[in-house]
Design a protein around this motif. Structure first.
Motif, short mmCIF file in Angstrom:
data_model
loop_
_atom_site.label_atom_id
_atom_site.label_comp_id
_atom_site.label_asym_id
_atom_site.label_seq_id
_atom_site.Cartn_x
_atom_site.Cartn_y
_atom_site.Cartn_z
N THR A 20 72.64 -75.66 10.79
CA THR A 20 72.87 -74.73 9.68
C THR A 20 74.25 -74.08 9.72
O THR A 20 74.75 -73.64 8.68
CB THR A 20 71.82 -73.60 9.67
N VAL A 57 76.95 -75.16 7.24
CA VAL A 57 76.57 -74.79 5.87
C VAL A 57 76.82 -73.29 5.64
O VAL A 57 77.36 -72.88 4.62
CB VAL A 57 75.09 -75.13 5.59
N TYR A 58 76.43 -72.48 6.62
CA TYR A 58 76.67 -71.04 6.53
C TYR A 58 78.16 -70.74 6.45
O TYR A 58 78.58 -69.85 5.68
CB TYR A 58 76.07 -70.33 7.76
N GLU A 109 66.30 -74.00 7.50
CA GLU A 109 65.93 -72.64 7.89
C GLU A 109 64.42 -72.51 8.13
O GLU A 109 63.99 -71.84 9.07
CB GLU A 109 66.35 -71.64 6.79
N GLN A 153 73.49 -65.68 12.04
CA GLN A 153 73.19 -67.07 12.41
C GLN A 153 73.86 -67.43 13.74
O GLN A 153 73.26 -68.11 14.58
CB GLN A 153 73.62 -68.02 11.30
N MET A 179 69.71 -76.53 3.15
CA MET A 179 69.84 -75.44 4.10
C MET A 179 68.53 -74.66 4.22
O MET A 179 68.11 -74.27 5.32
CB MET A 179 70.96 -74.48 3.69
#
Length: 486
Positions: A401, A404-405, A379, A419, A375
């Motif tokens: 992402t 994953v967040y 980023e 995000q 991740m």
């Protein structure tokens, strides 16, 4: 502290002392998601020091700045901030002006914070600056310092810093030992002041906010509106429950979180998440966020070390991954990561992006799809692509992402909301109105709870969403009109 209790009672709060935890903030009524629990202006604060980006001492703005003509250390964005800060800065300015030019340049934010602490204490004792139940030096004195837990090396550093403060202030009533202890209080009680997008701006001491304890499963969140620290509930907090925030990044294994808390704040967390250490849920979480992926690309299982310590077994499909293979890929990732750190300072964006993409490729072979290290690489690529204004590629990485967040930051977490916000902005910029509406709506659903709705940032976000919906509505009506034409 009776005055503090009285002031807090009016807000539905009370301070209590628990033997194993010390002071804590309890509710005396129910609080609901998005509700402000407490807010506080800093007792003292300073902006971060940067050779590239100076900031106003009053509001932390970074534009239209002018340097103080006397001390040449402090910046202001205009006369309003300068006048509001003058009672305190007048004394700081005199103290800093006594230093020679080179020494003045080397004064760090931590040193300035301590200098301002003592100057403000004196101004309050002389009644030049008023005191209140939530704004007085007694609250600073009540903060925990953990001096007995600090190693010798750190104590020596605090003593050296205290000597510098003494040199600047030249106040006979202040002793070095007391200053050193206050530096220790700063280390475990000061907060990093961030903007609405959680970018660090400076450091502040908020003595009442510092009463709030940590949990890796917090029921509240700390955000800043300018310099004002605001605590909002992110879930229903029943009457009598403790208000809890997170001091650290909560994405990480229990071992990683415990290490960070012990090093920075000198305590061992016993929150509901941390007491599960060694249990199956905790082992699985650690293996996902910091472990390896199954060698079958179609499987998203997590790996655990085999009993003979020769490899790692996928807990979903049973495939064994060789320890030597993992070590080889990990060493290649480490080598490339060291190289990219050296090359990124050159400012060659294309080369840096190319290297990070190679790292991403190897990490996808090595790490679980929801791992933190993967991740972080995504980023970094997103950030560089945004700086390059390669919006399409940036959006592609931003979308990568999001799952994953969602896994790492459940519930009303500001990082997840931000995000979605980034994703929505990029979609809007690239003409994907429907995608932008979906992403910005998700951002608003989270950030209205964590940030409220009255800050310039939130007003701008709500306006963007309104504009996207208006454009989508216009496109639909225009399409309908075309279809109705003969």
């Amino acid at each position: 502290m009776e005055d503090l209790q009285s002031a807090l009672n009016e807000q539905g709060l009370t301070v209590s002392t628990v033997p194993e935890k010390g002071r804590c903030l309890l509710t005396t009524r129910d609080f609901y998601p998005g509700e402000v629990i407490i807010s506080q202006e800093p007792y003292v604060c300073v902006p971060n020091k940067s050779s590239v980006d100076s900031r106003c001492d009053g509001c932390f703005a970074s534009s239209n700045l002018k340097k103080c003509s006397a001390c040449h250390v402090v910046w202001y964005c205009g006369s309003t901030c300068q006048k509001l800060d003058w009672k305190l800065h007048r004394l700081e300015c005199q103290a800093l002006s006594r230093l020679d030019k080179d020494r003045r340049k080397s004064v760090t934010p931590s040193i300035r914070l301590m200098v301002k602490l003592y100057l403000r204490r004196n101004l309050q004792s002389e009644k030049v600056i008023p005191t209140t139940a939530t704004d007085n030096y007694n609250l600073v004195e009540a903060l925990v310092s953990h001096m007995s837990d600090i190693d010798e090396k750190q104590l020596v550093l605090y003593a050296q810093m205290a000597n510098i403060v003494n040199l600047i202030l030249q106040l006979p009533e202040i002793n070095t030992k007391e200053i050193a202890e206050n530096f220790s209080k700063f280390a475990c009680n000061a907060h990093t002041i961030c903007d609405s997008e959680l970018r660090p701006l400076g450091t502040g001491l908020y003595p009442v906010i510092s009463v709030i304890n940590h949990s890796c499963l917090p029921n509240s969140v700390l955000v800043f509106e300018g310099r004002l620290a605001v605590i909002r509930a992110v879930q229903h907090i029943p009457q009598g429950d403790e208000v809890l925030i997170s001091y650290i990044e909560t994405a990480g294994s229990t071992m990683t979180r415990q290490k960070a808390l012990k090093e920075q704040y000198l305590f061992t967390c016993t929150c509901p998440r941390c007491i599960k250490v060694g249990q199956s849920d905790d082992i699985q979480e650690s293996a996902i966020v910091e472990g390896y992926r199954c060698k079958d690309d179609r499987c998203n299982g997590f790996l655990l070390r085999s009993s003979d310590d020769k490899g790692f077994i996928c807990q979903q499909c049973g495939l064994v991954r060789d320890k030597g293979e993992i070590r080889k890929i990990a060493s290649e990732v480490k080598l490339m990561s060291d190289e990219v750190l050296m090359s990124s300072s050159s400012g060659n964006y294309l080369e840096t992006v190319s290297m990070y993409r190679k790292i991403e490729k190897f990490q996808r072979k090595l790490c679980h799809p929801f791992s933190i290290s993967l991740m972080q690489t995504l980023e970094k690529l997103l950030k560089i692509l945004m700086e390059m204004q390669d919006w399409r590629e940036a959006l592609a990485y931003c979308r990568l992402t999001i799952p994953v967040y969602q896994s790492l930051y459940s519930g009303f977490h500001p990082l997840l909301g931000l995000q979605y916000y980034t994703c929505g902005k990029l979609e809007w910029l690239l003409g994907d109105t429907e995608g932008a509406i979906q992403s910005l709506t998700k951002a608003v659903d989270i950030l209205r709870v964590t940030h409220g709705t009255n800050t310039p940032f939130m007003k701008d976000l709500l306006l963007k969403l309104e504009e996207a919906r208006a454009e989508a509505s216009y496109k639909v009506s225009y399409k309908d009109e075309l279809q109705d034409l003969p």
